[in-house]
Design a protein around this motif. Structure first.
Motif: not given
Ligand code: MN
Ligand code: MN
Length: 329
Positions: A159-165, A167-187
């Motif tokens: 989710d976040t590192y040191f409150n930063a939304p 970062t290199h460890g949070t990008v794909f949660r953000r991508a999901f939240e922003e609707g960038l990923l096709a539903e249930d098709q990622s791996i």
């Protein structure tokens, strides 16, 4: 190079591969041709790293190592990728090293310009994994939500590192939240190493990811893994994101967050080369930190993988240009 004129500066039979200014694999600079289909774009940003910094030097290191490539013909794919589509080196995104939000905006804006209004696609040289978020945003604008094939030791859906939304460890949660990923098709492929909490895996699954862990490859084999990936992504537009730390540190020591027990180089290449024919709309190779590298091991791996990504994309359809100016040898 059939009927079109080779650019002498790129011809390794005229100027040796270790000499001259270094575009990726000695392909033409973006300014040297009137138009292009695929752009290699460096993103020298590592402000989103959580452990070792240094991936800002990744584009430079990968380009240097890519001199070694002989891009005229790809033996395993049995194709001359640079004659299929026009591939160029678009240089590096000018972005600030001092602020993640500002840098991400700059990367997104620059990538949008490189893509333009046609069906141009980008292969990104990172940079830390943060840079995948703006690239996914740009891909989403053009192609709709994408199926993400993500090679990495790490989930990158925290989710976040040191409150930063972002970062290199949070990008794909953000991508999901922003609707960038096709539903249930990622791996994810190659996941291993410690996580913060068991809940991390539960969260990850709710974002629509499946996981082929590094050790699963021993059981599934390449065929089994490729079959799962292909069934997962279907005919969705695909974005392939390759964190070089998916390789074992023995094969990629030059990275920010090394984890033992990763894929070897041949396994990664074999997996990639079996993704032939997917509708690949973009990709990246990230987390190369040359300061921790030895004898260009990691940079050669990243350059090779980036060239495979380009080759996969040239085989993934798109239009055939009248002629393409490639490297000649
Ligand atoms: Mn990683
Ligand atoms: Mn990563």
């Amino acid at each position: 190079m059939s009927e079109h004129t080779p650019i002498g500066a790129l011809d390794a039979t005229v100027i040796p591969r270790f000499a001259g200014l270094g575009t990726f694999a000695r392909i033409p600079d973006i300014g040297a041709v009137p138009d292009y289909d695929i752009a290699v774009l460096g993103v020298p940003f590592d402000g989103g790293t959580s452990y070792r910094p240094g991936a800002r030097f990744g584009p430079m290191g990968i380009r240097q190592a890519s001199r070694h490539l002989r891009p005229k013909f790809h033996v395993e794919f049995d194709t001359a990728p640079l004659e299929q589509l026009q591939v160029v080196d678009a240089g590096d995104v000018p972005c600030t090293p001092y602020g993640i939000d500002e840098a991400v905006k700059q990367i997104e804006g620059f990538a949008r310009e490189v893509v333009g209004s046609g069906d141009r696609r980008i292969v990104t040289l990172g940079g830390d994994h943060t840079v995948a978020l703006p690239m996914l945003r740009v891909a989403r604008e053009k192609y709709g939500p994408v199926a993400l094939i993500h090679f990495d030791a790490h989930l990158d859906t925290w989710d976040t590192y040191f409150n930063a939304p972002i970062t290199h460890g949070t990008v794909f949660r953000r991508a999901f939240e922003e609707g960038l990923l096709a539903e249930d098709q990622s791996i994810h492929l190659g996941i291993r190493g410690p996580i913060y909490d068991k809940l991390d895996l539960v969260d990850d699954a709710t974002f629509g990811f499946r996981i082929i862990r590094a050790g699963d490859l021993d059981v599934l084999g390449i065929d089994g893994a490729v079959d799962i990936v292909r069934r997962r992504v279907g005919d969705a537009p695909v974005y392939i994101s390759i964190d070089i730390d998916v390789l074992d540190p023995a094969f990629a020591p030059g990275t920010g967050t090394p984890e033992m027990g990763g894929f070897n180089s041949r396994e990664l290449l074999h997996l990639l080369r079996r993704l032939d024919g997917l509708n690949i709309v973009g990709g990246d190779v990230v987390e190369v930190a040359p300061a921790y590298d030895h004898a260009e091991i990691t940079c050669v791996a990243a350059a090779t993988v980036a060239f495979d990504l380009i080759t996969l994309m040239t085989k993934a359809g798109a239009h055939q240009p009248a002629e393409a100016v490639g490297a000649s040898a």
